[in-house]
Enzyme design. Structure first.
Site, mmCIF file in Angstrom:
data_model
loop_
_atom_site.group_PDB
_atom_site.id
_atom_site.type_symbol
_atom_site.label_atom_id
_atom_site.label_comp_id
_atom_site.label_asym_id
_atom_site.label_seq_id
_atom_site.Cartn_x
_atom_site.Cartn_y
_atom_site.Cartn_z
ATOM 1 N N ARG A 71 0.827 -1.219 0.000
ATOM 2 C CA ARG A 71 0.000 0.000 0.000
ATOM 3 C C ARG A 71 0.854 1.259 0.000
ATOM 4 O O ARG A 71 0.514 2.232 -0.677
ATOM 5 C CB ARG A 71 -0.967 -0.003 1.189
ATOM 6 C CG ARG A 71 -1.990 1.132 1.093
ATOM 7 C CD ARG A 71 -3.133 0.980 2.072
ATOM 8 N NE ARG A 71 -2.704 1.123 3.444
ATOM 9 C CZ ARG A 71 -3.476 0.879 4.514
ATOM 10 N NH1 ARG A 71 -4.724 0.478 4.348
ATOM 11 N NH2 ARG A 71 -3.021 1.036 5.733
ATOM 12 N N LYS A 170 -2.653 7.003 1.256
ATOM 13 C CA LYS A 170 -2.474 7.319 2.681
ATOM 14 C C LYS A 170 -1.408 8.408 2.757
ATOM 15 O O LYS A 170 -0.228 8.152 3.003
ATOM 16 C CB LYS A 170 -2.065 6.044 3.433
ATOM 17 C CG LYS A 170 -2.410 6.081 4.895
ATOM 18 C CD LYS A 170 -2.431 4.700 5.482
ATOM 19 C CE LYS A 170 -2.333 4.721 6.998
ATOM 20 N NZ LYS A 170 -3.294 5.548 7.709
ATOM 21 N N GLU A 203 -16.337 6.653 6.280
ATOM 22 C CA GLU A 203 -15.565 5.945 7.318
ATOM 23 C C GLU A 203 -15.385 6.869 8.506
ATOM 24 O O GLU A 203 -15.833 8.020 8.502
ATOM 25 C CB GLU A 203 -14.212 5.515 6.743
ATOM 26 C CG GLU A 203 -13.393 6.655 6.166
ATOM 27 C CD GLU A 203 -12.075 6.194 5.518
ATOM 28 O OE1 GLU A 203 -11.586 5.105 5.830
ATOM 29 O OE2 GLU A 203 -11.537 6.971 4.708
HETATM 30 N N1 PMP Z 1 -9.352 4.892 7.171
HETATM 31 C C1 PMP Z 1 -8.415 5.820 7.407
HETATM 32 C C2 PMP Z 1 -8.687 7.225 7.023
HETATM 33 C C3 PMP Z 1 -7.206 5.459 8.025
HETATM 34 O O1 PMP Z 1 -6.263 6.383 8.252
HETATM 35 C C4 PMP Z 1 -6.993 4.120 8.387
HETATM 36 C C5 PMP Z 1 -5.691 3.696 9.025
HETATM 37 N N2 PMP Z 1 -5.531 4.258 10.283
HETATM 38 C C6 PMP Z 1 -8.016 3.191 8.139
HETATM 39 C C7 PMP Z 1 -9.168 3.612 7.505
HETATM 40 C C8 PMP Z 1 -7.847 1.754 8.496
HETATM 41 O O2 PMP Z 1 -6.959 1.129 7.618
HETATM 42 P P1 PMP Z 1 -6.065 -0.090 8.061
HETATM 43 O O3 PMP Z 1 -7.008 -1.165 8.489
HETATM 44 O O4 PMP Z 1 -5.314 -0.470 6.856
HETATM 45 O O5 PMP Z 1 -5.229 0.376 9.181
#
Ligand code: PMP
Length: 306
Positions: A71, A170, A203
């Site tokens: 990622r 990210k 989210e």
């Molecule tokens: N959404 C956002 C905006 C995030 O920053 C994150 C990670 N902290 C997630 C969802 C969750 O992703 P992951 O399960 O890959 O940590």
């Protein structure tokens, strides 16, 4: 074993003083935190021009390492950033940082910034990206909140439009999420749920969202503007393994208000129940049975994977 350093990435005795025991991996070598300095001319600092990952270490092993490395390379590619180390070198750097800080159960923050350059936003003005690995521990939410569940509000601040830099990147630009989290704080809530430009639920500020209705799990599709969460992917699998239908569907706030259960997923938070949104209790206002089942399955999975 706990980290030798006093630092968790969310709390420390004195947040303003460097932790003498914390070793940071930066551009090829380990150094004490007080030496690990970023230039005021780093475009990561000047413009939020860079990418990052948050990664868990369980029982001495890096959890979902390949997915996180994939990622960060994908995020970097999408912002035209060449990570100046290979996947294997990144992996070795994380191991060095873990070992130097005795991180056995902890958290790794991986960052790649555009690097030092001239003022001006042109990517040509910063030629040497910087790679940083911080290995410590983390506690996002206190244990009581996993028992009680989160009270959430809908943020007025929208999640990034997918046609801006995609929320799937990210990036170091988390300002909308920072503002939404602040909105939650000022509303007396634990967390904010962000909508997209069309009013669909996306989210939380740092976690993906699921609702459960009549034993079916629903989560917004990546196309509505969310991070393609690694924990989300795992929870979709765990749900299916339990025999539940799991659907990626557009959701509106009504779907959360009227859900039987709701929870958030993320690397730091793992799975955490949501018990209300905007004053409407979700289900009976306590963490739901399927949520609790999946929380148990997640713990089992991470223990067996490590
Ligand atoms: N959404 C956002 C905006 C995030 O920053 C994150 C990670 N902290 C997630 C969802 C969750 O992703 P992951 O399960 O890959 O940590």
């Amino acid at each position: 074993m706990i980290a030798a350093s006093e630092t968790t990435l969310t709390s420390r005795k004195n947040p303003f003083a460097p932790d003498e025991n914390l070793q940071i991996w930066m551009n090829g070598r380990l150094m004490p935190e007080r030496e690990a300095r970023v230039s005021v001319f780093d475009h990561g600092f000047l413009y939020g021009d860079g990418v990052f990952e948050g990664i868990r270490v369980y029982n001495g092993k890096i959890f979902k390492e390949a997915e996180h490395i994939e990622r960060i390379f994908e995020s970097a590619k999408c912002i035209l950033l060449d990570i100046p180390v290979t996947r294997d070198e990144l992996s070795a750097a994380m191991r060095q940082a873990m070992q130097a800080n005795d991180v056995y159960d902890g958290y790794i923050r991986l960052l790649v910034t555009r690097g030092v350059g001239l003022l001006g936003i042109s990517i040509d003005k910063a030629a040497c990206p910087s790679v940083i690995v911080i290995a410590a521990t983390i506690q996002l939410y206190p244990p009581e909140l996993y028992e009680r569940g989160l009270k959430c509000v809908t943020a007025g601040t929208l999640r990034n439009h997918p046609s801006t830099t995609s929320p799937r990147v990210k990036s170091l630009n988390y300002l909308n999420n920072v503002m939404a989290k602040a909105e939650a704080k000022y509303a007396g809530a634990d967390e904010a749920i962000m909508l997209n430009q069309n009013g669909y639920v996306t989210e939380g500020t740092g976690d993906n969202l699921f609702v459960i209705r009549r034993e079916t799990l629903f989560t917004p599709p990546t196309s509505c503007g969310i991070l393609d969460g690694i924990t989300r992917r795992l929870v979709m699998k765990l749900g299916r393994k339990r025999g539940y239908e799991v659907k990626e569907s557009l959701l509106i706030r009504h779907d959360v208000y009227s859900a039987d259960e709701c929870f958030l997923t993320g690397t730091a938070a793992e799975i955490i129940p949501v018990i209300s949104l905007d004053g409407r209790s979700v289900g009976d206002g306590t963490p739901g049975p399927i949520t609790k089942l999946l929380m148990g399955d997640f713990v089992e999975y991470r223990n067996s994977a490590s």
